[in-house]
Motif scaffolding. Structure first.
Motif, PDB file in Angstrom:
ATOM      1  N   UNK A  76       0.703  -1.254   0.122  1.00 44.56           N
ATOM      2  CA  UNK A  76      -0.049   0.033   0.001  1.00 44.56           C
ATOM      3  C   UNK A  76       0.916   1.512   0.079  1.00 44.56           C
ATOM      4  N   UNK A  77       2.038   1.297   0.871  1.00 44.06           N
ATOM      5  CA  UNK A  77       2.830   2.394   0.870  1.00 44.06           C
ATOM      6  C   UNK A  77       3.568   2.510  -0.512  1.00 44.06           C
ATOM      7  N   UNK A  78       3.613   1.629  -1.389  1.00 42.73           N
ATOM      8  CA  UNK A  78       4.187   1.856  -2.762  1.00 42.73           C
ATOM      9  C   UNK A  78       3.273   1.771  -3.882  1.00 42.73           C
ATOM     10  N   UNK A  79       2.138   1.953  -3.512  1.00 35.98           N
ATOM     11  CA  UNK A  79       1.130   1.622  -4.416  1.00 35.98           C
ATOM     12  C   UNK A  79       0.938   2.782  -5.665  1.00 35.98           C
ATOM     13  N   UNK A  80       1.700   3.971  -5.227  1.00 32.46           N
ATOM     14  CA  UNK A  80       1.893   4.916  -6.457  1.00 32.46           C
ATOM     15  C   UNK A  80       2.843   4.681  -7.503  1.00 32.46           C
ATOM     16  N   UNK A  81       3.662   3.710  -7.033  1.00 33.27           N
ATOM     17  CA  UNK A  81       4.643   3.256  -7.981  1.00 33.27           C
ATOM     18  C   UNK A  81       4.234   1.605  -8.486  1.00 33.27           C
ATOM     19  N   UNK A  82       3.518   1.545  -9.264  1.00 33.35           N
ATOM     20  CA  UNK A  82       2.981  -0.015  -9.733  1.00 33.35           C
ATOM     21  C   UNK A  82       4.208  -0.962 -10.284  1.00 33.35           C
TER      22      UNK A  82
ATOM     23  N   UNK B 216      -8.103   7.792   6.808  1.00 32.52           N
ATOM     24  CA  UNK B 216      -8.982   7.959   6.078  1.00 32.52           C
ATOM     25  C   UNK B 216      -8.628   9.007   4.964  1.00 32.52           C
ATOM     26  N   UNK B 217      -7.976  10.056   5.246  1.00 34.12           N
ATOM     27  CA  UNK B 217      -7.636  11.232   4.505  1.00 34.12           C
ATOM     28  C   UNK B 217      -6.675  10.941   3.405  1.00 34.12           C
ATOM     29  N   UNK B 218      -5.736  10.119   3.876  1.00 30.13           N
ATOM     30  CA  UNK B 218      -4.562  10.088   2.859  1.00 30.13           C
ATOM     31  C   UNK B 218      -3.949   8.431   3.437  1.00 30.13           C
ATOM     32  N   UNK B 219      -4.666   7.348   2.890  1.00 28.76           N
ATOM     33  CA  UNK B 219      -4.107   6.313   3.430  1.00 28.76           C
ATOM     34  C   UNK B 219      -2.524   5.752   2.969  1.00 28.76           C
ATOM     35  N   UNK B 220      -2.300   6.169   1.650  1.00 27.58           N
ATOM     36  CA  UNK B 220      -1.063   5.972   1.256  1.00 27.58           C
ATOM     37  C   UNK B 220       0.005   6.764   2.040  1.00 27.58           C
ATOM     38  N   UNK B 221      -0.210   7.798   2.141  1.00 25.91           N
ATOM     39  CA  UNK B 221       0.658   8.883   2.627  1.00 25.91           C
ATOM     40  C   UNK B 221       1.030   8.387   3.944  1.00 25.91           C
ATOM     41  N   UNK B 222      -0.074   8.307   4.770  1.00 27.59           N
ATOM     42  CA  UNK B 222       0.012   8.071   6.222  1.00 27.59           C
ATOM     43  C   UNK B 222       0.595   6.633   6.594  1.00 27.59           C
ATOM     44  N   UNK B 223       0.378   5.781   5.725  1.00 24.48           N
ATOM     45  CA  UNK B 223       1.208   4.564   6.211  1.00 24.48           C
ATOM     46  C   UNK B 223       2.728   4.685   5.732  1.00 24.48           C
ATOM     47  N   UNK B 224       3.051   5.191   4.406  1.00 25.57           N
ATOM     48  CA  UNK B 224       4.375   5.442   4.094  1.00 25.57           C
ATOM     49  C   UNK B 224       5.152   6.507   4.993  1.00 25.57           C
ATOM     50  N   UNK B 225       4.505   7.466   5.318  1.00 27.83           N
ATOM     51  CA  UNK B 225       5.314   8.403   6.180  1.00 27.83           C
ATOM     52  C   UNK B 225       5.120   8.336   7.705  1.00 27.83           C
ATOM     53  N   UNK B 226       4.157   7.689   8.169  1.00 27.03           N
ATOM     54  CA  UNK B 226       4.077   7.704   9.760  1.00 27.03           C
ATOM     55  C   UNK B 226       4.147   6.389  10.175  1.00 27.03           C
TER      56      UNK B 226
ATOM     57  N   UNK C 198     -13.125   1.502   3.782  1.00 29.64           N
ATOM     58  CA  UNK C 198     -13.517   2.044   2.574  1.00 29.64           C
ATOM     59  C   UNK C 198     -12.141   2.733   1.912  1.00 29.64           C
ATOM     60  N   UNK C 199     -11.519   3.499   2.658  1.00 27.08           N
ATOM     61  CA  UNK C 199     -10.457   4.478   2.103  1.00 27.08           C
ATOM     62  C   UNK C 199      -9.159   3.647   1.624  1.00 27.08           C
ATOM     63  N   UNK C 200      -9.149   2.198   1.990  1.00 25.18           N
ATOM     64  CA  UNK C 200      -8.279   1.145   1.819  1.00 25.18           C
ATOM     65  C   UNK C 200      -8.514   0.519   0.569  1.00 25.18           C
ATOM     66  N   UNK C 201      -9.660   0.401   0.162  1.00 23.13           N
ATOM     67  CA  UNK C 201     -10.059  -0.246  -1.140  1.00 23.13           C
ATOM     68  C   UNK C 201      -9.516   0.049  -2.384  1.00 23.13           C
ATOM     69  N   UNK C 202      -9.342   1.428  -2.824  1.00 25.11           N
ATOM     70  CA  UNK C 202      -8.629   1.778  -4.037  1.00 25.11           C
ATOM     71  C   UNK C 202      -7.265   1.411  -3.948  1.00 25.11           C
ATOM     72  N   UNK C 203      -6.433   1.686  -2.701  1.00 25.07           N
ATOM     73  CA  UNK C 203      -5.097   1.304  -2.788  1.00 25.07           C
ATOM     74  C   UNK C 203      -4.766  -0.151  -2.832  1.00 25.07           C
ATOM     75  N   UNK C 204      -5.918  -1.209  -2.284  1.00 21.71           N
ATOM     76  CA  UNK C 204      -5.729  -2.461  -2.327  1.00 21.71           C
ATOM     77  C   UNK C 204      -5.799  -2.885  -3.862  1.00 21.71           C
ATOM     78  N   UNK C 205      -6.977  -2.418  -4.556  1.00 22.87           N
ATOM     79  CA  UNK C 205      -7.191  -2.794  -5.782  1.00 22.87           C
ATOM     80  C   UNK C 205      -6.011  -2.377  -6.653  1.00 22.87           C
TER      81      UNK C 205
END
Length: 407
Positions: A87-93, A145-155, A241-248
């Motif tokens: 999830x943390x790297x999902x922006x880099x497929x 909820x606001x930024x699942x990818x950023x929160x996981x990667x950075x925090x 619900x916020x994690x659905x799109x990153x998981x997919x």
């Protein structure tokens, strides 16, 4: 394995598996492999060597697959679910799918607190263990909820991994991780060659996850999230619900490798009442399965524990959506409920393979297949994927012979 060349054998094995998934009746019930700790034991090496010495692991897998023939063998270097990293790297497929499974050497590089590996935190002959933990506070649900990818990667990741705590350590860690990933995938490629030469088909499988399980396993902790459902129900729902799109998105990164199946292991399902399951867990999982199906990827869901209370919900999915792999649910009952709708997988208790005689295994397989074989749509498999070191190898042979006789 001398009756046909490897290509012909692979086609035969694949045809059986695909027929079952497509709810057809193959020439014989397909048998998924019995893997796990029995493989290094059969080769005379420790679980630590199997996890850390890739050359020995490849030889152990080759020896095992050569001596015991299955229709579907997903052989590989032992690793544990790394979905949070994905999830943390999902922006880099181009990267996300390479961080889905965390091996022992990768665990060492990251210095994470999620896993225990043999010869490190546990005995050299123990199976790798996922222990999870609480790495997110309840007042941080809004950030997730606001930024699942950023929160996981950075925090979250710097809290989870000791080697990601500072920018300098982080740079060195990801370089080391890249080197280790290259070594790991080179070993997997070699295992692929070994499997192909022995007549095993390639069944490319993506990795996915139930959104609420990400919160339970990697962020809040298993027990804590069960309390959160009562204390912060709206936030738990919105976070899943916020994690659905990153998981997919992560799962779809496997399409480049030709994936037609997505493996989804479930964890919280057994611990939720039908009301809570249908309110908090099933909606987001169902969305993931349906969205993947639109992309021509069927799901291969491992319904851990007893899923009996939620069995009927599977009928909400389209006919032929994928594979329902059951751990403790009675597959005879599941086959009756899901007949001509869902491919059912499982049915073979590991306890039977460990403690029964070959004759008892023969009788068990005969009785089971008489009930689940008609009309197809069934894959015989251990109820969990890991057979312990003490599993008698003669029982593996008895299982294979019984399927040949009665399947």
């Amino acid at each position: 394995m001398t009756e046909k060349n490897p290509q012909e054998l692979a086609k035969k094995h694949l045809a059986r598996v695909e027929a079952a998934i497509n709810l057809e009746e193959p020439d014989r019930v397909p048998l998924s492999w019995v893997g796990g700790d029995i493989i290094p034991a059969y080769a005379g090496i420790t679980q630590h060597e199997f996890c850390y010495d890739y050359e020995k692991a490849i030889k152990a897998i080759e020896k095992y697959l050569k001596d015991f023939t299955f229709d579907w063998a997903s052989a590989g270097i032992p690793g544990l679910a790394g979905r949070l990293f994905s999830v943390a790297f999902v922006e880099f497929p181009d990267i996300a799918r390479f961080i889905t499974s965390i091996t022992g050497p990768m665990h060492d590089v990251l210095g994470d607190k999620y896993y225990r590996f043999p010869g490190r935190e546990i005995d050299e002959n123990c199976s790798p263990q996922f222990i999870g933990g609480t790495f997110m506070q309840p007042n941080e649900y809004d950030q997730l909820i606001e930024d699942p990818v950023g929160f996981i990667a950075e925090t979250v990741l710097p809290r989870v991994c000791t080697n990601l705590e500072t920018p300098r350590k982080t740079m060195a860690t990801w370089v080391r991780y890249g080197i280790e990933t290259n070594r790991f995938f080179s070993a997997l490629a070699e295992i692929g060659k070994v499997s192909a030469n022995l007549g095993y088909p390639t069944i490319s499988t993506a990795q996915s996850y139930a959104p609420l399980d990400i919160i339970a396993d990697f962020l809040r902790g298993f027990d804590t999230v069960l309390l959160d459902i009562y204390r912060y129900p709206d936030k738990v729902k919105k976070a899943a619900e916020a994690l659905v799109d990153p998981v997919i998105s992560h799962t779809l990164s496997f399409k480049k490798s030709g994936a037609k199946l997505a493996f989804i292991p479930l964890h919280l399902n057994e611990y939720l009442s039908p009301k809570l399951y249908n309110e908090f867990y099933w909606p987001t999982l169902k969305t993931v399965i349906l969205e993947l199906l639109k992309e021509d990827i069927k799901s291969y869901v491992f319904f851990e524990g007893y899923h009996d209370a939620h069995l009927e919900t599977i009928l909400e999915l389209p006919r032929g959506w994928g594979i329902a792999y059951f751990e403790k649910t009675d597959v005879i009952k599941a086959k009756e409920v899901l007949k001509n709708h869902t491919c059912v997988m499982g049915g073979l208790p590991i306890s039977l393979l460990v403690s029964a005689t070959p004759q008892e295994i023969d009788k068990y397989v005969k009785n089971l297949l008489e009930k689940v074989k008609p009309d197809g749509g069934f894959i015989l498999s251990p109820n969990i994927g890991t057979a312990p070191r003490e599993t008698p190898v003669e029982n593996i042979s008895a299982l294979i012979n019984a399927v040949e006789k009665y399947g």
